[in-house]
Motif scaffolding. Structure first.
Motif, PDB file in Angstrom:
ATOM      1  N   PRO A  27       0.810  -1.216   0.000  1.00 50.47           N
ATOM      2  CA  PRO A  27       0.000   0.000   0.000  1.00 50.47           C
ATOM      3  C   PRO A  27       0.841   1.263   0.000  1.00 50.47           C
ATOM      4  CG  PRO A  27       0.054  -0.975   2.194  1.00 50.47           C
ATOM      5  CD  PRO A  27       0.758  -1.936   1.293  1.00 50.47           C
ATOM      6  N   CYS A  28       0.245   2.341  -0.465  1.00 54.10           N
ATOM      7  CA  CYS A  28       0.908   3.642  -0.347  1.00 54.10           C
ATOM      8  C   CYS A  28       1.198   3.880   1.125  1.00 54.10           C
ATOM      9  CB  CYS A  28      -0.005   4.732  -0.909  1.00 54.10           C
ATOM     10  SG  CYS A  28       0.700   6.365  -0.711  1.00 54.10           S
ATOM     11  N   ALA A  29       0.157   3.781   1.937  1.00 52.69           N
ATOM     12  CA  ALA A  29       0.317   4.017   3.374  1.00 52.69           C
ATOM     13  C   ALA A  29      -0.167   2.808   4.169  1.00 52.69           C
ATOM     14  CB  ALA A  29      -0.498   5.239   3.794  1.00 52.69           C
TER      15      ALA A  29
ATOM     16  N   LEU B 142       7.837  -5.983   0.691  1.00 54.76           N
ATOM     17  CA  LEU B 142       6.612  -5.250   1.009  1.00 54.76           C
ATOM     18  C   LEU B 142       6.941  -3.771   1.173  1.00 54.76           C
ATOM     19  CD1 LEU B 142       3.590  -5.220   2.020  1.00 54.76           C
ATOM     20  CD2 LEU B 142       4.536  -5.520   4.335  1.00 54.76           C
ATOM     21  N   ARG B 143       6.182  -2.915   0.495  1.00 51.29           N
ATOM     22  CA  ARG B 143       6.313  -1.480   0.721  1.00 51.29           C
ATOM     23  C   ARG B 143       5.113  -1.004   1.537  1.00 51.29           C
ATOM     24  NH1 ARG B 143       5.560   3.309  -2.489  1.00 51.29           N
ATOM     25  NH2 ARG B 143       4.317   3.794  -0.641  1.00 51.29           N
ATOM     26  N   GLY B 144       5.251   0.166   2.145  1.00 50.99           N
ATOM     27  CA  GLY B 144       4.148   0.751   2.894  1.00 50.99           C
ATOM     28  C   GLY B 144       4.681   1.923   3.684  1.00 50.99           C
TER      29      GLY B 144
ATOM     30  N   SER C   8       3.504   3.526 -10.405  1.00 52.02           N
ATOM     31  CA  SER C   8       2.302   3.980  -9.683  1.00 52.02           C
ATOM     32  C   SER C   8       2.343   5.496  -9.553  1.00 52.02           C
ATOM     33  CB  SER C   8       2.222   3.314  -8.310  1.00 52.02           C
ATOM     34  OG  SER C   8       2.247   1.907  -8.441  1.00 52.02           O
ATOM     35  N   HIS C   9       3.423   6.027  -8.909  1.00 53.93           N
ATOM     36  CA  HIS C   9       3.554   7.480  -8.816  1.00 53.93           C
ATOM     37  C   HIS C   9       3.861   8.085 -10.185  1.00 53.93           C
ATOM     38  CE1 HIS C   9       3.947   6.230  -4.629  1.00 53.93           C
ATOM     39  NE2 HIS C   9       3.373   7.382  -4.360  1.00 53.93           N
ATOM     40  N   GLY C  10       4.558   7.315 -11.021  1.00 53.61           N
ATOM     41  CA  GLY C  10       4.978   7.814 -12.334  1.00 53.61           C
ATOM     42  C   GLY C  10       3.828   8.138 -13.266  1.00 53.61           C
TER      43      GLY C  10
ATOM     44  N   SER D 100      -4.654   7.004   0.891  1.00 47.13           N
ATOM     45  CA  SER D 100      -3.811   7.839   0.032  1.00 47.13           C
ATOM     46  C   SER D 100      -3.527   7.127  -1.291  1.00 47.13           C
ATOM     47  CB  SER D 100      -2.495   8.219   0.734  1.00 47.13           C
ATOM     48  OG  SER D 100      -1.745   7.071   1.023  1.00 47.13           O
ATOM     49  N   ASP D 101      -3.453   7.894  -2.351  1.00 48.60           N
ATOM     50  CA  ASP D 101      -3.052   7.424  -3.690  1.00 48.60           C
ATOM     51  C   ASP D 101      -3.894   6.280  -4.254  1.00 48.60           C
ATOM     52  OD1 ASP D 101      -1.169   9.386  -3.741  1.00 48.60           O
ATOM     53  OD2 ASP D 101       0.580   8.069  -3.571  1.00 48.60           O
ATOM     54  N   GLY D 102      -5.172   6.196  -3.849  1.00 43.77           N
ATOM     55  CA  GLY D 102      -6.033   5.100  -4.312  1.00 43.77           C
ATOM     56  C   GLY D 102      -6.149   5.036  -5.832  1.00 43.77           C
ATOM     57  N   TYR D 103      -6.235   6.197  -6.488  1.00 42.55           N
ATOM     58  CA  TYR D 103      -6.436   6.249  -7.946  1.00 42.55           C
ATOM     59  C   TYR D 103      -5.303   5.622  -8.740  1.00 42.55           C
ATOM     60  CZ  TYR D 103      -4.080  10.268  -6.110  1.00 42.55           C
ATOM     61  OH  TYR D 103      -3.247  11.043  -5.362  1.00 42.55           O
ATOM     62  N   GLN D 104      -4.125   5.491  -8.130  1.00 48.05           N
ATOM     63  CA  GLN D 104      -2.996   4.900  -8.857  1.00 48.05           C
ATOM     64  C   GLN D 104      -2.649   3.505  -8.327  1.00 48.05           C
ATOM     65  OE1 GLN D 104      -0.240   8.041  -7.864  1.00 48.05           O
ATOM     66  NE2 GLN D 104       0.833   6.793  -6.365  1.00 48.05           N
ATOM     67  N   THR D 105      -3.499   2.993  -7.435  1.00 48.11           N
ATOM     68  CA  THR D 105      -3.176   1.756  -6.726  1.00 48.11           C
ATOM     69  C   THR D 105      -3.892   0.562  -7.358  1.00 48.11           C
ATOM     70  OG1 THR D 105      -2.779   2.953  -4.662  1.00 48.11           O
ATOM     71  CG2 THR D 105      -3.377   0.644  -4.456  1.00 48.11           C
TER      72      THR D 105
ATOM     73  N   PHE E 205       5.489   6.905   7.662  1.00 49.63           N
ATOM     74  CA  PHE E 205       5.637   8.370   7.680  1.00 49.63           C
ATOM     75  C   PHE E 205       5.326   8.835   6.267  1.00 49.63           C
ATOM     76  CE2 PHE E 205       8.237   6.955  11.183  1.00 49.63           C
ATOM     77  CZ  PHE E 205       8.061   7.945  12.146  1.00 49.63           C
ATOM     78  N   LYS E 206       4.250   9.559   6.086  1.00 49.05           N
ATOM     79  CA  LYS E 206       3.820   9.936   4.737  1.00 49.05           C
ATOM     80  C   LYS E 206       4.095  11.404   4.436  1.00 49.05           C
ATOM     81  CE  LYS E 206       2.469   7.849   2.068  1.00 49.05           C
ATOM     82  NZ  LYS E 206       3.293   7.026   1.151  1.00 49.05           N
ATOM     83  N   PRO E 207       4.814  11.674   3.347  1.00 51.50           N
ATOM     84  CA  PRO E 207       5.018  13.067   2.939  1.00 51.50           C
ATOM     85  C   PRO E 207       3.810  13.519   2.116  1.00 51.50           C
ATOM     86  CG  PRO E 207       6.212  11.583   1.465  1.00 51.50           C
ATOM     87  CD  PRO E 207       5.444  10.725   2.413  1.00 51.50           C
TER      88      PRO E 207
ATOM     89  N   LEU F 179       5.465  -0.980  -6.733  1.00 43.23           N
ATOM     90  CA  LEU F 179       4.059  -0.882  -7.142  1.00 43.23           C
ATOM     91  C   LEU F 179       3.151  -0.735  -5.931  1.00 43.23           C
ATOM     92  CD1 LEU F 179       4.239  -3.808  -9.707  1.00 43.23           C
ATOM     93  CD2 LEU F 179       3.875  -1.408 -10.307  1.00 43.23           C
ATOM     94  N   GLU F 180       2.167   0.172  -6.059  1.00 47.84           N
ATOM     95  CA  GLU F 180       1.204   0.342  -4.964  1.00 47.84           C
ATOM     96  C   GLU F 180       0.016  -0.609  -5.146  1.00 47.84           C
ATOM     97  OE1 GLU F 180       2.156   4.752  -3.243  1.00 47.84           O
ATOM     98  OE2 GLU F 180       0.546   4.635  -4.727  1.00 47.84           O
ATOM     99  N   VAL F 181      -0.279  -1.341  -4.072  1.00 50.76           N
ATOM    100  CA  VAL F 181      -1.333  -2.363  -4.085  1.00 50.76           C
ATOM    101  C   VAL F 181      -2.139  -2.239  -2.787  1.00 50.76           C
ATOM    102  CG1 VAL F 181      -1.801  -4.846  -4.240  1.00 50.76           C
ATOM    103  CG2 VAL F 181       0.219  -3.904  -5.379  1.00 50.76           C
TER     104      VAL F 181
HETATM  105 MN    MN Z   1       1.876   6.827  -2.761  1.00 53.07          MN
END
Ligand code: MN
Ligand code: PEP
Length: 340
Positions: free
Chosen positions: A101-103, A125-127, A271-273, A308-313, A130-132, A297-299
């Motif tokens: 996930p993004c967060a 695993l990403r996640g 995803s962010h790209g 956060s960032d649901g539209y690109q996930t 601390f979110k900027p 990749l955001e999943v």
């Molecule tokens: Mn994100």
């Protein structure tokens, strides 16, 4: 300058050369290769010491480093760096897939995602804990609690954890829980943070700033390398252009370009790209075709309701289809996407 030692140079000769370099007020980096040892002598702009170093026993040649970045350059280290963190391998024909996930939102969401991405073949695993966030009113992440949840997901799945550290003072805390420290795009030129993260003893994933040039990205990597950390991955995550149809513009030429300039592995984040989930599968595959050493990749179990960032996930199904597509492309270009 790069001091290239002779093939049969002895350990004493290498040590002696390091002493000579340091006596001249230069910083030395010894890179032991399979064929020969090279010593990068950094800090000399005018090459004034070149001829004196050439005369030292065991030296084959002394050549200037042409690129503005030094230790990151392929001239200094022709052997490519491979990052290995448990099951995650980035480089050496392996495309490492870092997904999640993004967060970090809660334990259930994180563990369900970790299980799903592992089943589809991700090896890390990403996640974000601390979110900027662009707005101070948006969800800022669960912070330490988020790190604890990521560690729980690692415990369950065996996947190493990649998570962002946003401030120098947070490095000890994040490094205690994470397997790889992520430096976010907004912090690419936070040089004190780069030094702190470099000194923490964990591999670092350095994201390109949205308005940073490739040379600036490589110079940022140089701060981490100079802190004594050789385990650096570069991440292309898109740059800001006049185009508004995608969140950022994802320049995939960065991948083959970087591979000609640096030994550091290159990860692509579509995803962010792109900022749109429907564009992610094809751009992930294109990144693999371009020679990427890794993907981020955001999943999320339910992207529509992500904090956060649901539209690109991607959802689990989309992620698994993306992996299948990327595997076919990887095979075609002589790479593997290994799973746990
Ligand atoms: Mn994100
Ligand atoms: C992220 O990966 O969660 C992130 C915030 O990305 P970037 O720093 O590239 O915007």
């Amino acid at each position: 300058m790069i001091v290239v030692m002779c093939k049969g140079a002895t350990q004493e000769q290498v040590v002696h050369m390091v002493q000579r370099v340091e006596q001249l007020g230069l910083k030395s980096h010894v890179i032991v290769g399979t064929e020969r040892t090279v010593i990068a002598a950094i800090g000399d702009k005018r090459d004034e010491h070149r001829s004196s170093l050439e005369r030292v026993p065991g030296v084959a040649e002394v050549v200037p480093i042409l690129a503005p970045y030094k230790v990151a350059s392929l001239e200094v280290k022709p052997e490519r760096t491979v990052i290995r963190v448990g099951p995650l391998v980035v480089g050496n024909a392996h495309v490492g897939v870092i997904a999640g996930p993004c967060a970090v939102e809660d334990e259930e969401q994180t563990i369900a995602t970790a299980r799903a991405v592992k089943a589809a073949g991700a090896t890390a695993l990403r996640g974000g804990a601390f979110k900027p966030r662009t707005s101070p009113y948006s969800f800022q992440g669960l912070k330490e609690e988020g790190l604890r949840i990521l560690a729980a997901a690692r415990e369950v799945t065996g996947l190493p954890v990649v998570t962002e550290v946003m401030a120098g003072e947070d490095v000890p805390l994040v490094a205690r829980w994470a397997d790889v420290l992520q430096i976010g795009a907004r912090n690419m030129q936070n040089y004190r943070l780069l030094e702190e993260a470099g000194a923490a003893g964990k591999p670092v994933l350095l994201k390109r700033g949205p308005s940073a040039t490739i040379d600036e990205l490589l110079l940022a990597a140089e701060y981490i390398l100079n802190a004594g950390n050789q385990n650096v991955m570069l991440c292309e995550r898109g740059i800001r252009t006049f185009e508004t149809h995608t969140r950022y513009t994802l320049p995939l030429a960065t991948v083959p370009y970087l591979r000609e300039k640096t030994h550091l592995p290159v990860v692509v984040d579509p995803s962010h790209g792109t900022g749109h989930a429907n564009l992610v599968p094809r751009m992930a595959a294109a990144a693999v075709a371009a020679g990427a050493d890794g993907l981020m990749l955001e999943v999320h179990p339910d992207p529509e309701n992500a904090l956060s960032d649901g539209y690109q996930t991607l959802n689990f199904q989309q992620f698994s289809e993306t992996m299948a597509l990327c595997r076919r492309v990887a095979e075609a270009v002589g790479k593997v996407i290994a799973s746990l």
